[in-house]
Design a protein around this motif. Structure first.
Motif, mmCIF file in Angstrom:
data_model
loop_
_atom_site.group_PDB
_atom_site.id
_atom_site.type_symbol
_atom_site.label_atom_id
_atom_site.label_comp_id
_atom_site.label_asym_id
_atom_site.label_seq_id
_atom_site.Cartn_x
_atom_site.Cartn_y
_atom_site.Cartn_z
ATOM 1 N N GLY A 1 1.842 0.386 -3.231
ATOM 2 C CA GLY A 1 2.696 1.549 -2.989
ATOM 3 C C GLY A 1 4.094 1.300 -3.526
ATOM 4 N N SER B 1 0.859 -1.196 0.000
ATOM 5 C CA SER B 1 0.000 0.000 0.000
ATOM 6 C C SER B 1 0.891 1.240 0.000
ATOM 7 N N GLY B 2 0.285 2.371 -0.272
ATOM 8 C CA GLY B 2 1.021 3.639 -0.182
ATOM 9 C C GLY B 2 1.501 3.876 1.243
ATOM 10 N N SER C 1 1.366 6.146 -3.746
ATOM 11 C CA SER C 1 0.299 5.177 -3.582
ATOM 12 C C SER C 1 -0.023 4.746 -5.015
#
Ligand code: P1T
Length: 385
Positions: free
Chosen positions: A205, A73-74, A191
């Protein structure tokens, strides 16, 4: 190679095992060894996976970086960059930023002895005043989420002293429109859930850098902590990224037209979009970016309730968190993406309950403008009350 060519070819070699033209989804957690210590370069998928490696090579090429680590993920990518610091280190942070980043800094990392000072980084004097002897990192998001302020990356890089790091969250602009490393930043974070993936079907991410030591620490963190994307998500982001240039041209064009429409409407108090000449940093946007992107925010005339009604009236703009997909989204940052920032703090920064944020998609822009027009009309009565 130029941007679109890199997006399509970097990291995308035919599969060595089969010749498959498209990088396969290596849906495996582990790899059979020939003997103890003898591998084909892969031993365990948290550490290394061929689909993820292909994505990392592609994303590195998009930012013209030597190194990239992909994350699940970011936020995982952001956490990995903050891992470059240790207890007692200080960070100067933009005070307008994604609420989840604020939450990570203020409620997770501050418990580990990191210190954060939030300032309006669009004002260089505020940045200079916030610097302390233990300042190790400048955390820049530009354009900012959700007020679309600009931060001068080159100027921040120029005031950095040896040992200090400048990190830029380039999620809103994308590497198609802005190149923070070329402007002097040390690390770029994305992201990839947003424009890079582009289809709202994967969370991801990435962190890119040209600094070997920074890259090594981030890579170590990627394996040691394990916030990696699975092969399926890596594949989806990689497929999306191939069309980033095409999509960004449309996002940019549509958002400009939507921003101009809203700015001309008597129902709208203020529009935040760097592509408008009325944006206080339009000149910086022209210098620093190659286009202005697909994100904008605006305040409607009337009570805050009008904004809450407005987001229910749009038909093409879905009321949803996130951004950067081909479809248009609408949100109320104060109640959604930025809800984790205390109300007083949020309002002081300008993220009021009446602020509406748009992620302008790549539908036909006439349809988007008609949709916003009918929602303005439907909520006009409330504004006059
Ligand atoms: O959701 P995730 O992939 O973990 O990315 C976090 C993130 C990081 N940086 C910026 C600038 C972001 O906007 C985000 C996520 N933002 C939203 C979900 C949003 O709707 O603003």
């Amino acid at each position: 190679m130029r941007f679109s060519t890199r997006a399509i070819h970097a990291g995308q070699d035919p599969d060595p095992a089969t010749g498959a033209t498209i990088v396969p989804i290596y849906q495996t957690s582990t790899y059979t060894l020939e003997a103890v210590g003898v591998t084909k370069g892969y031993d365990y998928s948290r550490t290394v996976n061929p689909t993820r490696v292909a994505l990392e090579r592609q994303l590195a090429a998009l930012e013209d970086a030597r190194h990239c680590s992909a994350f699940g993920s970011g936020m995982a990518a952001t956490a990995a960059v903050l891992n470059l610091l240790g207890a007692g280190d200080h960070v100067v942070v933009t005070d307008d930023l994604y609420g989840g980043t604020y939450r990570l800094f203020s409620r997770v990392l501050s418990r580990y002895g990191l210190e954060f000072t939030y300032v309006d980084m669009s004002d260089l004097t505020e940045i200079r005043a916030a610097v302390r002897p233990n300042t190790k990192l400048f955390w820049v998001e530009t354009p900012t989420n959700p007020l679309l302020k600009l931060i001068d990356v080159r100027a921040v890089a120029e005031l950095r002293r040896p040992g200090q790091i400048v990190a830029v969250d380039n999620t809103f602009a994308t590497p198609y429109l802005q190149s923070p490393l070329a402007l002097g930043a040390d690390v770029v974070v994305h992201s990839t859930t947003k424009y890079i993936g582009g289809h709202s079907d994967a969370i991801g991410g990435a962190a890119m850098t040209n600094d070997d030591a920074i890259a090594e620490t981030i890579k170590f963190h990627q394996n040691a902590v394990g916030g990696v994307p699975g092969p399926m998500d890596a594949y989806l982001v990689m497929r999306g990224a191939k069309t980033l240039a095409l999509r960004m041209r449309e996002h940019d064009r549509n958002a400009q037209a939507v921003a101009e429409f809203l700015a001309a409407s008597p129902d709208v108090e203020r529009v935040n979009y760097p592509g408008l000449e009325t944006h206080p940093q339009h000149a910086l946007a022209k210098r620093q970016m190659r286009g202005f992107g697909g994100m904008l925010s605006f305040a409607l005339r009337g009570p805050a309730q009008r904004a809450l009604d407005f987001v229910k009236c749009t038909k093409l703009f879905s009321l949803a968190e996130s951004l950067g997909g081909v479809e248009s989204l609408i949100s109320i940052p104060s109640r959604m993406t930025h809800g984790s920032i205390p109300k007083e703090e949020r309002e002081r920064r300008g993220v009021t309950d009446g602020l509406v944020r748009l992620s302008v998609g790549i539908e036909d822009v006439e349809d988007l403008i008609e949709d916003l027009g009918q929602a303005l009309e439907q909520t006009r009565e409330l504004a006059l009350r």
